[in-house]
Design a protein around this motif. Structure first.
Motif, PDB file in Angstrom:
ATOM      1  N   ALA A   1      22.590  56.119  75.103  1.00  0.00           N
ATOM      2  CA  ALA A   1      22.966  55.460  73.858  1.00  0.00           C
ATOM      3  C   ALA A   1      22.974  56.446  72.702  1.00  0.00           C
ATOM      4  O   ALA A   1      23.871  56.432  71.841  1.00  0.00           O
ATOM      5  CB  ALA A   1      22.014  54.301  73.568  1.00  0.00           C
ATOM      6  N   GLY A   2      21.969  57.316  72.666  1.00  0.00           N
ATOM      7  CA  GLY A   2      21.869  58.285  71.585  1.00  0.00           C
ATOM      8  C   GLY A   2      22.973  59.314  71.607  1.00  0.00           C
ATOM      9  O   GLY A   2      23.512  59.692  70.560  1.00  0.00           O
ATOM     10  N   LEU A   3      23.335  59.763  72.791  1.00  0.00           N
ATOM     11  CA  LEU A   3      24.410  60.746  72.895  1.00  0.00           C
ATOM     12  C   LEU A   3      25.728  60.148  72.427  1.00  0.00           C
ATOM     13  O   LEU A   3      26.482  60.792  71.687  1.00  0.00           O
ATOM     14  CB  LEU A   3      24.528  61.238  74.336  1.00  0.00           C
ATOM     15  CG  LEU A   3      25.593  62.301  74.595  1.00  0.00           C
ATOM     16  CD1 LEU A   3      25.345  63.543  73.740  1.00  0.00           C
ATOM     17  CD2 LEU A   3      25.633  62.663  76.077  1.00  0.00           C
ATOM     18  N   GLY A   4      25.996  58.916  72.836  1.00  0.00           N
ATOM     19  CA  GLY A   4      27.218  58.265  72.379  1.00  0.00           C
ATOM     20  C   GLY A   4      27.262  58.145  70.869  1.00  0.00           C
ATOM     21  O   GLY A   4      28.286  58.446  70.234  1.00  0.00           O
ATOM     22  N   ALA A   5      26.162  57.730  70.266  1.00  0.00           N
ATOM     23  CA  ALA A   5      26.111  57.583  68.811  1.00  0.00           C
ATOM     24  C   ALA A   5      26.280  58.925  68.111  1.00  0.00           C
ATOM     25  O   ALA A   5      27.008  59.037  67.111  1.00  0.00           O
ATOM     26  CB  ALA A   5      24.788  56.931  68.406  1.00  0.00           C
TER      27      ALA A   5
ATOM     28  N   ILE B   1      14.997  47.343  76.008  1.00  0.00           N
ATOM     29  CA  ILE B   1      16.205  47.754  76.722  1.00  0.00           C
ATOM     30  C   ILE B   1      17.431  46.994  76.222  1.00  0.00           C
ATOM     31  O   ILE B   1      18.547  47.547  76.181  1.00  0.00           O
ATOM     32  CB  ILE B   1      16.030  47.587  78.249  1.00  0.00           C
ATOM     33  CG1 ILE B   1      17.208  48.227  79.009  1.00  0.00           C
ATOM     34  CG2 ILE B   1      15.848  46.118  78.606  1.00  0.00           C
ATOM     35  CD1 ILE B   1      17.369  49.709  78.797  1.00  0.00           C
ATOM     36  N   GLY B   2      17.253  45.747  75.798  1.00  0.00           N
ATOM     37  CA  GLY B   2      18.385  44.986  75.283  1.00  0.00           C
ATOM     38  C   GLY B   2      18.962  45.606  74.026  1.00  0.00           C
ATOM     39  O   GLY B   2      20.189  45.695  73.861  1.00  0.00           O
ATOM     40  N   SER B   3      18.095  46.066  73.135  1.00  0.00           N
ATOM     41  CA  SER B   3      18.559  46.695  71.897  1.00  0.00           C
ATOM     42  C   SER B   3      19.214  48.046  72.172  1.00  0.00           C
ATOM     43  O   SER B   3      20.214  48.398  71.541  1.00  0.00           O
ATOM     44  CB  SER B   3      17.389  46.868  70.928  1.00  0.00           C
ATOM     45  OG  SER B   3      16.861  45.613  70.545  1.00  0.00           O
ATOM     46  N   VAL B   4      18.644  48.801  73.107  1.00  0.00           N
ATOM     47  CA  VAL B   4      19.252  50.080  73.482  1.00  0.00           C
ATOM     48  C   VAL B   4      20.649  49.840  74.057  1.00  0.00           C
ATOM     49  O   VAL B   4      21.614  50.527  73.700  1.00  0.00           O
ATOM     50  CB  VAL B   4      18.373  50.822  74.504  1.00  0.00           C
ATOM     51  CG1 VAL B   4      19.096  52.042  75.062  1.00  0.00           C
ATOM     52  CG2 VAL B   4      17.056  51.234  73.874  1.00  0.00           C
ATOM     53  N   ALA B   5      20.759  48.853  74.930  1.00  0.00           N
ATOM     54  CA  ALA B   5      22.053  48.536  75.534  1.00  0.00           C
ATOM     55  C   ALA B   5      23.056  48.089  74.473  1.00  0.00           C
ATOM     56  O   ALA B   5      24.236  48.472  74.519  1.00  0.00           O
ATOM     57  CB  ALA B   5      21.878  47.463  76.603  1.00  0.00           C
ATOM     58  N   ASP B   6      22.595  47.301  73.520  1.00  0.00           N
ATOM     59  CA  ASP B   6      23.494  46.842  72.451  1.00  0.00           C
ATOM     60  C   ASP B   6      24.007  48.022  71.629  1.00  0.00           C
ATOM     61  O   ASP B   6      25.197  48.075  71.276  1.00  0.00           O
ATOM     62  CB  ASP B   6      22.767  45.858  71.541  1.00  0.00           C
ATOM     63  CG  ASP B   6      22.567  44.496  72.189  1.00  0.00           C
ATOM     64  OD1 ASP B   6      23.234  44.212  73.205  1.00  0.00           O
ATOM     65  OD2 ASP B   6      21.726  43.725  71.686  1.00  0.00           O
ATOM     66  N   GLN B   7      23.130  48.960  71.297  1.00  0.00           N
ATOM     67  CA  GLN B   7      23.560  50.145  70.554  1.00  0.00           C
ATOM     68  C   GLN B   7      24.625  50.911  71.325  1.00  0.00           C
ATOM     69  O   GLN B   7      25.650  51.329  70.767  1.00  0.00           O
ATOM     70  CB  GLN B   7      22.371  51.068  70.279  1.00  0.00           C
ATOM     71  CG  GLN B   7      21.483  50.663  69.130  1.00  0.00           C
ATOM     72  CD  GLN B   7      20.517  51.793  68.768  1.00  0.00           C
ATOM     73  OE1 GLN B   7      20.523  52.862  69.372  1.00  0.00           O
ATOM     74  NE2 GLN B   7      19.680  51.550  67.777  1.00  0.00           N
ATOM     75  N   TRP B   8      24.367  51.109  72.592  1.00  0.00           N
ATOM     76  CA  TRP B   8      25.302  51.872  73.421  1.00  0.00           C
ATOM     77  C   TRP B   8      26.648  51.162  73.509  1.00  0.00           C
ATOM     78  O   TRP B   8      27.706  51.774  73.412  1.00  0.00           O
ATOM     79  CB  TRP B   8      24.679  52.076  74.796  1.00  0.00           C
ATOM     80  CG  TRP B   8      25.414  53.046  75.680  1.00  0.00           C
ATOM     81  CD1 TRP B   8      26.291  54.035  75.303  1.00  0.00           C
ATOM     82  CD2 TRP B   8      25.321  53.125  77.101  1.00  0.00           C
ATOM     83  NE1 TRP B   8      26.738  54.716  76.391  1.00  0.00           N
ATOM     84  CE2 TRP B   8      26.157  54.188  77.515  1.00  0.00           C
ATOM     85  CE3 TRP B   8      24.591  52.418  78.059  1.00  0.00           C
ATOM     86  CZ2 TRP B   8      26.303  54.536  78.850  1.00  0.00           C
ATOM     87  CZ3 TRP B   8      24.731  52.775  79.389  1.00  0.00           C
ATOM     88  CH2 TRP B   8      25.570  53.819  79.784  1.00  0.00           C
TER      89      TRP B   8
END
Length: 223
Positions: free
Chosen positions: A46-50, A78-85
């Motif tokens: 998620a962080g790399l994509g952002a 994990i739900g919030s991480v997935a949403d960010q990604w």
């Protein structure tokens, strides 16, 4: 390499997988990424994509950057991480479709390998879709950059018929499935494992350490 399609398919599968993981699974250490748990691998993705979408980084990135990506999301479930990604996906996929810079294909390469890293950690079978492209990307690069003074060899994908000549006139040959070759040359097989692959025409001991384009793990990996 069809980077946008590969990235999207990997992301879709991993987001579906994330929705079914329990806390014990999320806390499982990923052997291919020994400092990270399953959830931390998702945080990196998620962080790399952002970071790429914002223009903060351009692949490849340093260990310091990936550590920051994980740390920045340590407080999220994990739900919030997935949403960010998921939110970054449209802009990232557009970049992969339109950019002419080869280095952006590293995003798809990174994700494909991390999908298999996660599957291995969770006891799931390998995901081999697009292994032909994931083998060709690093091996094609090696073929172009192979030192003329180095030992020449041929690499053959037994299931796809692909061949790569690293140097000229070599009789040493490494054979394997496209999936195994892709994993071996991208830091997912130990040098011991690479040496034990199907070699003909000579002793691979002198060349096996030079095949991984990322640092080879000390421990053997099975997926």
């Amino acid at each position: 390499m069809d980077s946008a399609r590969i990235y999207q398919n990997c992301q879709d599968r991993l987001l579906d997988l994330a929705a079914d993981l329990d806390q014990d699974q999320l806390a499982t250490v990923v052997p291919a990424c020994p400092d990270w748990t399953v959830q931390q691998v998702y945080a990196h993705l998620a962080g790399l994509g952002a970071d790429v979408v914002r223009g903060d980084v351009t692949p490849p990135v340093s260990d310091e950057v990936t550590a920051r990506q994980v740390a920045d999301r340590a407080h999220l479930n994990i739900g919030s991480v997935a949403d960010q990604w998921r939110e970054e996906a449209p802009a990232l996929l557009e970049l992969l479709r339109t950019s002419k810079r080869r280095r952006y294909s590293l995003l798809a390469l990174d994700l494909w390998h991390h999908e298999n890293d996660l599957r291995g950690a969770l006891g799931l079978a390998a995901q081999t879709e697009d292994a032909d492209q994931l083998a060709d990307f690093p091996l094609g690069g090696l073929a172009k950059a192979w030192p003329t003074e180095g030992p020449a060899l041929r690499v053959v994908a037994t299931d796809t018929g692909q061949k790569w000549d690293l140097g000229e006139g070599g009789v040493l040959t490494l054979s394997g499935t496209a999936y195994e070759l892709a994993r071996a040359v991208t830091g997912r097989r130990s040098v011991r494992q690479i040496t034990a692959m199907d070699w003909t025409g000579g002793d691979p001991a002198g060349v096996a350490p030079f095949l991984p384009t990322l640092p080879a793990p000390e421990a053997d990996l099975t997926v």
